[in-house]
Design a protein around this motif. Structure first.
Motif, PDB file in Angstrom:
ATOM      1  N   LYS A 127      11.842  65.171  61.297  1.00 20.88           N
ATOM      2  CA  LYS A 127      13.023  64.426  60.863  1.00 20.88           C
ATOM      3  C   LYS A 127      12.765  63.622  59.609  1.00 20.88           C
ATOM      4  CE  LYS A 127      15.684  64.123  64.973  1.00 20.88           C
ATOM      5  NZ  LYS A 127      16.561  63.327  65.799  1.00 20.88           N
ATOM      6  N   LEU A 128      11.507  63.336  59.347  1.00 25.02           N
ATOM      7  CA  LEU A 128      11.188  62.476  58.203  1.00 25.02           C
ATOM      8  C   LEU A 128      10.795  63.257  56.969  1.00 25.02           C
ATOM      9  CD1 LEU A 128       9.130  59.646  59.957  1.00 25.02           C
ATOM     10  CD2 LEU A 128      11.528  59.601  59.269  1.00 25.02           C
ATOM     11  N   ARG A 129      10.279  64.462  57.181  1.00 19.13           N
ATOM     12  CA  ARG A 129       9.679  65.152  56.033  1.00 19.13           C
ATOM     13  C   ARG A 129      10.678  65.507  54.940  1.00 19.13           C
ATOM     14  NH1 ARG A 129       8.781  70.703  59.042  1.00 19.13           N
ATOM     15  NH2 ARG A 129       7.052  69.653  60.057  1.00 19.13           N
ATOM     16  N   HIS A 130      11.996  65.583  55.283  1.00 21.33           N
ATOM     17  CA  HIS A 130      12.979  65.918  54.254  1.00 21.33           C
ATOM     18  C   HIS A 130      13.538  64.691  53.546  1.00 21.33           C
ATOM     19  CE1 HIS A 130      12.850  69.937  55.757  1.00 21.33           C
ATOM     20  NE2 HIS A 130      13.137  69.503  56.962  1.00 21.33           N
ATOM     21  N   LYS A 131      13.172  63.521  54.047  1.00 21.49           N
ATOM     22  CA  LYS A 131      13.736  62.306  53.453  1.00 21.49           C
ATOM     23  C   LYS A 131      13.115  62.017  52.096  1.00 21.49           C
ATOM     24  CE  LYS A 131      15.566  59.507  57.168  1.00 21.49           C
ATOM     25  NZ  LYS A 131      16.817  58.973  56.650  1.00 21.49           N
ATOM     26  N   ARG A 132      13.928  61.391  51.226  1.00 24.62           N
ATOM     27  CA  ARG A 132      13.407  61.002  49.917  1.00 24.62           C
ATOM     28  C   ARG A 132      12.355  59.916  50.083  1.00 24.62           C
ATOM     29  NH1 ARG A 132      18.165  58.930  46.474  1.00 24.62           N
ATOM     30  NH2 ARG A 132      16.408  58.353  45.174  1.00 24.62           N
ATOM     31  N   GLU A 133      11.351  59.977  49.225  1.00 22.79           N
ATOM     32  CA  GLU A 133      10.270  58.988  49.307  1.00 22.79           C
ATOM     33  C   GLU A 133      10.828  57.563  49.218  1.00 22.79           C
ATOM     34  OE1 GLU A 133       6.797  59.623  46.884  1.00 22.79           O
ATOM     35  OE2 GLU A 133       6.415  57.471  46.695  1.00 22.79           O
ATOM     36  N   ASP A 134      11.709  57.309  48.245  1.00 20.95           N
ATOM     37  CA  ASP A 134      12.248  55.957  48.068  1.00 20.95           C
ATOM     38  C   ASP A 134      12.980  55.465  49.314  1.00 20.95           C
ATOM     39  OD1 ASP A 134      11.234  55.498  45.604  1.00 20.95           O
ATOM     40  OD2 ASP A 134      13.090  55.906  44.492  1.00 20.95           O
ATOM     41  N   GLU A 135      13.637  56.374  49.990  1.00 17.52           N
ATOM     42  CA  GLU A 135      14.373  56.008  51.193  1.00 17.52           C
ATOM     43  C   GLU A 135      13.411  55.481  52.258  1.00 17.52           C
ATOM     44  OE1 GLU A 135      17.987  58.875  51.068  1.00 17.52           O
ATOM     45  OE2 GLU A 135      17.059  59.078  53.038  1.00 17.52           O
ATOM     46  N   ILE A 136      12.291  56.162  52.425  1.00 16.66           N
ATOM     47  CA  ILE A 136      11.318  55.730  53.433  1.00 16.66           C
ATOM     48  C   ILE A 136      10.609  54.458  52.982  1.00 16.66           C
ATOM     49  CG2 ILE A 136       9.221  56.382  54.679  1.00 16.66           C
ATOM     50  CD1 ILE A 136      10.197  59.185  54.800  1.00 16.66           C
ATOM     51  N   VAL A 137      10.258  54.378  51.709  1.00 12.20           N
ATOM     52  CA  VAL A 137       9.595  53.166  51.203  1.00 12.20           C
ATOM     53  C   VAL A 137      10.527  51.964  51.407  1.00 12.20           C
ATOM     54  CG1 VAL A 137       8.598  52.022  49.189  1.00 12.20           C
ATOM     55  CG2 VAL A 137       8.230  54.471  49.529  1.00 12.20           C
ATOM     56  N   ALA A 138      11.809  52.148  51.109  1.00 15.87           N
ATOM     57  CA  ALA A 138      12.778  51.062  51.289  1.00 15.87           C
ATOM     58  C   ALA A 138      12.881  50.669  52.759  1.00 15.87           C
ATOM     59  CB  ALA A 138      14.143  51.487  50.753  1.00 15.87           C
ATOM     60  N   GLY A 139      12.848  51.658  53.648  1.00 17.82           N
ATOM     61  CA  GLY A 139      12.886  51.392  55.086  1.00 17.82           C
ATOM     62  C   GLY A 139      11.675  50.583  55.522  1.00 17.82           C
ATOM     63  N   LEU A 140      10.508  50.945  54.979  1.00 16.51           N
ATOM     64  CA  LEU A 140       9.275  50.213  55.296  1.00 16.51           C
ATOM     65  C   LEU A 140       9.361  48.785  54.761  1.00 16.51           C
ATOM     66  CD1 LEU A 140       6.679  53.018  54.374  1.00 16.51           C
ATOM     67  CD2 LEU A 140       6.930  51.994  56.653  1.00 16.51           C
ATOM     68  N   ALA A 141       9.854  48.650  53.547  1.00 19.45           N
ATOM     69  CA  ALA A 141       9.952  47.323  52.923  1.00 19.45           C
ATOM     70  C   ALA A 141      10.873  46.413  53.725  1.00 19.45           C
ATOM     71  CB  ALA A 141      10.462  47.459  51.490  1.00 19.45           C
TER      72      ALA A 141
END
Ligand SMILES: [Zn+2]
Length: 484
Positions: A196-210
């Motif tokens: 579910k995560l591998r297709h997500k944009r990098e920025d989207e995940i980084v923003a989620g982490l932030a």
């Protein structure tokens, strides 16, 4: 190899609230439930989770049918037919189950995840976390979203009070969160392993982490809060780009979030006849540590008057719609809204109806979109709501609007009825008559409200889109007033 995405029939059993034989477990390969189609008091319907089919010894003539068919028959009273309504049913189910659309699910086949339940935290905890989330500066409402809200009739004051926010609009702010970027790099292999995560944009995940790290620093709890999930040991937030719309309980606490998704450019040309899911409830279901239960909640607009026997209690669908309708009606109208995330999300209704009864309220109003009068399937889908109201001892009135369009529909359906020798007695109420004619045509198998476009495609036109929702109608009225 491309395979059809699949919906686990057990999730459908859960969603529909079918009674599972206490002797069985929903997590086994096959189990029995009470059949929703015949008057089954025992447990005659078998669910085969391995083949993902259902069949009832009493009433299923054909061999096992699938998860989509089970849902479609219970909710819409019609079979799911491939190539006809299957896409629509599939998208609807994805939404109801908080699953991503097909693009996110393509790779999910074969393996049947067991359904480990992850409960949501209590409203105080969720409310505190969401309040801090909404206060996170980078999620400030964009001008574009503010303009959209103003076009719906909102004032700046109400927009600010209701705390709408913008999610995933830009990631310029991530420069200040280099820790999250390095965290992302450390977690990259775990991210790539997750379907579910591998297709997500990098920025989207980084923003989620932030966002998650920011909330943890403030002392917020993320476990049990829908939308948050874990990558390895690190919390993150599942970002869907769009406008964030808070869902509030009666105390005003934010207990769920919906996203009004931004439509990708060229959606229509790229996705022929695929329905765009405009609203999605923020969820992390299916992601590690993501909440699986109680994600959708009923919404009570902040503009609601106190609940008392002097107010009109209106049940509708969609938090933003209810907020807009409250705003447009103004406080003098004394309308109290409860907005569901969908007609299936009725868990909170019995408690709410009981409270209404205690407050001396005798009647509630069906304020769902106006195609409730002309579209048999929409009316069917709402039935669960009215059954619960009646069970609580409340009567139900149907709130109707746009008499002009109703009169137009009356003439249109009247001709069809006459052509097919269908006699429908008239009342003094045009809405009642339109509904009666639509039902009679449906019963006679006569198609109605079909419009053929110049290019030959047919569209169903049950009600004028400009006045279908109560908020749409109130807005057109307001505009007419200012124009005249
Ligand atoms: Zn049956």
């Amino acid at each position: 190899m491309y395979s059809q995405p699949k919906i686990d029939i057990r999730e459908v059993v859960n969603l529909l609230g079918l009674k599972v034989d206490p002797k069985c477990s929903i997590n086994s390969d096959t189990f029995n439930v009470q059949c929703p189609f015949c008057r089954d008091k025992k447990y005659h319907m078998n669910i085969n989770a391995e083949k993902n089919v259902y069949s009832c010894v009493l009433c299923s003539k054909e061999k096992g049918q699938g998860a989509l068919d089970l849902y479609s028959r219970v909710v819409h009273g019609e079979r799911c037919v491939k190539g006809q309504n299957s896409k629509k049913i599939f998208m609807e189910l994805c939404d109801a189950l908080h699953l991503g659309g097909p693009s996110e699910r393509k790779t999910e086949v074969k393996e049947r995840p067991s359904l480990p339940r992850i409960l949501r935290a209590d409203d105080d905890t969720v409310g505190k976390t969401y309040a801090a989330l909404l206060a996170f500066e980078p999620l400030a409402l964009t001008e574009q979203h503010r303009e959209n809200l103003k076009r719906r009739g909102f004032s700046d004051e109400t927009i600010d009070r209701n705390e709408y926010r913008s999610l995933g609009q830009n990631y310029d702010w991530l420069g200040e969160y280099s820790d999250s970027r390095s965290l992302y790099r450390r977690l990259r292999s775990a991210i790539k392993e997750n379907k579910k995560l591998r297709h997500k944009r990098e920025d989207e995940i980084v923003a989620g982490l932030a966002l998650a790290q920011h909330l943890l620093k403030l002392g917020c709890t993320l476990a049990g809060v829908p939308g948050f999930y874990k990558i390895g040991d690190s919390w993150s937030f599942n970002i869907t780009p769009g406008m964030l719309v808070p869902t509030r309980n009666m105390k005003g606490q934010v207990v769920a979030l919906q996203v009004r998704r931004d439509k990708p450019e060229n959606w229509e040309t790229k996705n022929k006849d695929r329905k765009f899911l405009r609203y999605m409830t923020v969820s992390s279901k299916g992601l590690p540590a993501g909440v699986t239960e109680g994600i959708s909640r009923a919404h009570f607009p902040l503009a609601n008057p106190p609940l008392s026997k002097d107010v009109h209690v209106c049940v509708t669908e969609g938090p933003l719609k209810a907020d807009a309708a409250s705003e447009l009606l103004g406080s003098d109208a004394k309308v109290f809204f409860i907005a569901l995330h969908g007609t299936m999300n009725t868990k909170e209704l019995p408690g709410f109806f009981k409270l209404c009864k205690e407050k001396g309220i005798e009647r509630i109003e069906n304020a769902f979109d106006m195609d409730k009068t002309t579209n048999f399937h929409v009316a069917e889908a709402g039935k669960g709501v009215w059954k619960k109201a009646k069970a609580a001892g409340l009567s139900v009135a149907v709130r109707c609007w746009d008499e002009d369009f109703a009169k137009k529909k009356y003439r249109e359906l009247g001709i069809l009825c006459a052509n097919h020798d269908i006699f429908v007695p008239t009342s003094l109420n045009v809405f009642v008559d339109v509904a009666a004619m639509a039902r009679a045509l449906e019963a006679a198998g006569v198609e109605h409200s079909v419009e053929t476009l110049p290019d030959g495609t047919e569209v169903k036109h049950y009600w004028d889109d400009a006045t279908k929702g109560i908020d749409d109608y109130l807005l057109t009225q307001k505009q007419q007033k200012t124009n005249s």
